[in-house]
Design a protein around this motif. Structure first.
Motif, PDB file in Angstrom:
ATOM      1  N   THR A  58      -4.948   6.451  -7.442  1.00 56.72           N
ATOM      2  CA  THR A  58      -3.704   6.500  -6.673  1.00 56.72           C
ATOM      3  C   THR A  58      -3.036   7.843  -6.935  1.00 56.72           C
ATOM      4  O   THR A  58      -3.325   8.507  -7.923  1.00 56.72           O
ATOM      5  CB  THR A  58      -2.741   5.374  -7.098  1.00 56.72           C
ATOM      6  N   PRO A  59      -2.125   8.245  -6.057  1.00 56.15           N
ATOM      7  CA  PRO A  59      -1.760   7.656  -4.770  1.00 56.15           C
ATOM      8  C   PRO A  59      -2.878   7.818  -3.752  1.00 56.15           C
ATOM      9  O   PRO A  59      -3.827   8.570  -3.975  1.00 56.15           O
ATOM     10  CB  PRO A  59      -0.516   8.452  -4.382  1.00 56.15           C
TER      11      PRO A  59
ATOM     12  N   THR B  16      -0.005   5.920   0.721  1.00 54.65           N
ATOM     13  CA  THR B  16       1.222   6.024  -0.060  1.00 54.65           C
ATOM     14  C   THR B  16       2.278   6.816   0.717  1.00 54.65           C
ATOM     15  O   THR B  16       1.983   7.885   1.251  1.00 54.65           O
ATOM     16  CB  THR B  16       0.948   6.708  -1.407  1.00 54.65           C
TER      17      THR B  16
ATOM     18  N   ASN C 223       3.209   0.809  -8.694  1.00 52.52           N
ATOM     19  CA  ASN C 223       2.675   0.324  -7.418  1.00 52.52           C
ATOM     20  C   ASN C 223       3.596  -0.648  -6.689  1.00 52.52           C
ATOM     21  O   ASN C 223       3.140  -1.458  -5.876  1.00 52.52           O
ATOM     22  CB  ASN C 223       1.296  -0.326  -7.625  1.00 52.52           C
TER      23      ASN C 223
ATOM     24  N   TYR D 294       3.218   5.008  -7.325  1.00 57.27           N
ATOM     25  CA  TYR D 294       4.583   5.171  -7.846  1.00 57.27           C
ATOM     26  C   TYR D 294       4.669   4.602  -9.265  1.00 57.27           C
ATOM     27  O   TYR D 294       4.248   3.474  -9.516  1.00 57.27           O
ATOM     28  CB  TYR D 294       5.592   4.466  -6.941  1.00 57.27           C
TER      29      TYR D 294
ATOM     30  N   ASN E 203       0.811  -1.217   0.000  1.00 60.35           N
ATOM     31  CA  ASN E 203       0.000   0.000   0.000  1.00 60.35           C
ATOM     32  C   ASN E 203       0.843   1.265   0.000  1.00 60.35           C
ATOM     33  O   ASN E 203       0.435   2.296  -0.532  1.00 60.35           O
ATOM     34  CB  ASN E 203      -0.944   0.009   1.198  1.00 60.35           C
TER      35      ASN E 203
ATOM     36  N   LEU F  58       1.507   2.595  -3.624  1.00 57.81           N
ATOM     37  CA  LEU F  58       0.418   2.876  -4.557  1.00 57.81           C
ATOM     38  C   LEU F  58       0.614   4.232  -5.232  1.00 57.81           C
ATOM     39  O   LEU F  58       0.754   5.257  -4.569  1.00 57.81           O
ATOM     40  CB  LEU F  58      -0.923   2.836  -3.826  1.00 57.81           C
TER      41      LEU F  58
END
Length: 466
Positions: free
Chosen positions: A292-293, A297, A184, A153, A148, A151
């Motif tokens: 996301t993020p 994150t 992720n 990236y 998690n 998330l």
């Protein structure tokens, strides 16, 4: 990474297979600052950056252009991918670490805004010699974060066709080679080709033609791995291949495409290379199944690049080891005393190419932008004047300097003039400036400095006088 939105549907299935089927292995790793490998027999090193330099300094501006903000001026927003970060040239986001590596770091401020960095090579003519091969390689450690906390990236090492510079709307026809992508914190490298038309076409846009695999030995996040792309015109059919640590995991061949698609992708001046760390966007969102993020994150993780190198082999010759992206008049540098067209500059940082006075100009230049004319020939004549054909539709109170520098965009100016509104963006004037005497052969940089962030000048051509 350009406009690659719906290809993330493919990523969902691939990522699921990677997560469930590939155990993480542990292997010994090379040192974090290995040098560019020795050139093997039959190959010629065309260009490289080992990222050696003092800690907390920026990578070489002679090698790299810094992409800033949320998109190219006049191009698609959020870089066409939905990524949310603001790209900067702050050493908080991009720097040499003093140990032979480049670090691109994603950060989040107290308001939840993300920043990161993206750079592209000044040089944009990487292609194989006729009948030969080109290899593009980088040794990279992906951000060392998983689960998690990872998330959103989205690190990438990739290449875009030279005609994209200044157009920004001719993708995917001009070609895109994604040499390494990851999202992720998954232990997988994706290699993708983009070409043809969007949507659909022979590259199945906007998905592209891609494949992925887990990194050999240690995970992609926990260790450095070598990512390599080869463009091979020495075989029939011609081929494109993707490797990780010397192991091929993807390829496409010329016979998969019609002649027009292949020519549009391979028949231009060549490619420029990019390194970036995005946050959020279509790929990580598609794999995660949500935006996301997230609040989970964790910021502060870096893509670490040990080196980037380009080699060529075979053919009737090698790719010229110069930094030119266009061929100047005369074929061996610019004539300082003739009009040097701005849109044909050896390299350009900022601005857009637009129609002007029956030809083209570089428009909407602003603080921090620059034009580079490599190998400008003054000969034995001493230039004491600089002239530029400029126009401006800037708002009242918005103005800036047009400066001339030699050898580096950060060298002290040898002359400059100020410009503000000339009556409109197509209202052209030739403005002279006195300069310190210049002779010989010089790399000339025309730089733009302003106290405001707004665009304040367009440039059609520049030349020198005595």
């Amino acid at each position: 990474m350009v406009l690659s939105l719906s290809r993330r549907r493919r990523a969902l299935a691939i990522a699921a297979a990677v997560i469930t089927a590939v155990p993480l292995a542990v292997a010994a790793t090379m040192s974090a600052n290995a040098s560019v490998p020795s050139t093997p027999p039959g190959w010629t090193l065309q260009w490289s950056d080992d990222f050696n330099g003092a800690a907390n300094t920026l990578p070489s501006s002679s090698n790299w252009i810094f992409d800033l903000g949320h998109g190219y001026p006049g191009g698609p927003g959020n870089w066409g991918t939905g990524e949310i970060q603001n790209y900067t040239n702050s050493t908080n986001n991009i720097k040499l670490d003093g140990s032979g590596n480049l670090r691109i770091t994603a950060l989040r401020d107290g308001s939840g805004n993300w920043t990161s960095a993206r750079i592209e090579t000044q040089r944009a003519n990487f292609r194989p010699p006729a009948g030969g091969k080109l290899a593009i390689e980088g040794r990279i450690q992906m951000p060392n974060v998983t689960g998690n906390a990872a998330l959103g990236y989205w690190p990438a090492f990739w290449a875009l066709g030279q005609p994209y510079r200044g157009n920004y709307w001719n993708w995917p026809a001009i070609g895109e080679f994604d040499i390494m992508e990851n999202v992720n914190g998954i232990n997988s490298v994706w290699g993708v080709l983009h070409c043809g038309v969007n949507p659909g076409g022979p590259c199945n846009e906007t998905n592209g033609l891609g494949a992925s695999r887990a990194c050999p030995g240690a995970s992609c996040q926990s260790a450095f791995h070598t990512y390599r792309f080869e463009w091979d015109e020495s075989v029939s059919p011609k081929a494109l291949r993707w490797y990780v640590d010397g192991q091929q995991f993807h390829s496409v061949n010329q016979n998969q495409f019609d002649a027009t698609t292949w020519n549009n992708m391979t028949g231009h001046a060549g490619y420029f290379l990019l390194l970036n760390l995005a946050m959020g966007g279509a790929f990580p969102n598609g794999v995660a199944g949500f935006g996301t993020p997230t609040a989970a994150t964790v910021p502060g993780h870096s893509m670490v690049v040990d080196y980037v190198a380009v080699w060529s082999a075979g053919g009737g010759g090698t790719t010229p080891p110069t930094t030119t992206t266009t061929t100047p008049p005369g074929g061996s540098g610019w004539d300082a005393f003739s009009d040097m067209q701005a849109e044909s500059a050896t390299a350009r940082n900022g601005g857009t190419i637009e129609a002007a006075e029956g030809g083209q100009a570089v428009a909407q230049l602003r603080n921090g932008n620059s034009l580079r004319f490599s190998g400008t020939r003054f000969g034995s004549r001493t230039a004491t004047q600089f002239l530029a054909r400029v126009a401006s539709g800037a708002a009242g109170g918005v103005s800036g300097l047009v400066e001339v520098r030699l050898g580096s965009p950060t060298a002290a100016p040898i002359g400059s003039f100020a410009v503000g509104n000339t009556g409109g963006w197509q209202s052209w004037r030739t403005i002279p400036a006195n300069i310190a005497g210049v002779s010989g052969t010089q790399d000339v940089y025309v730089t733009f400095t302003s106290g405001q962030p707004n665009a304040y000048v367009s440039v059609n051509w520049v030349r020198f006088g005595t």
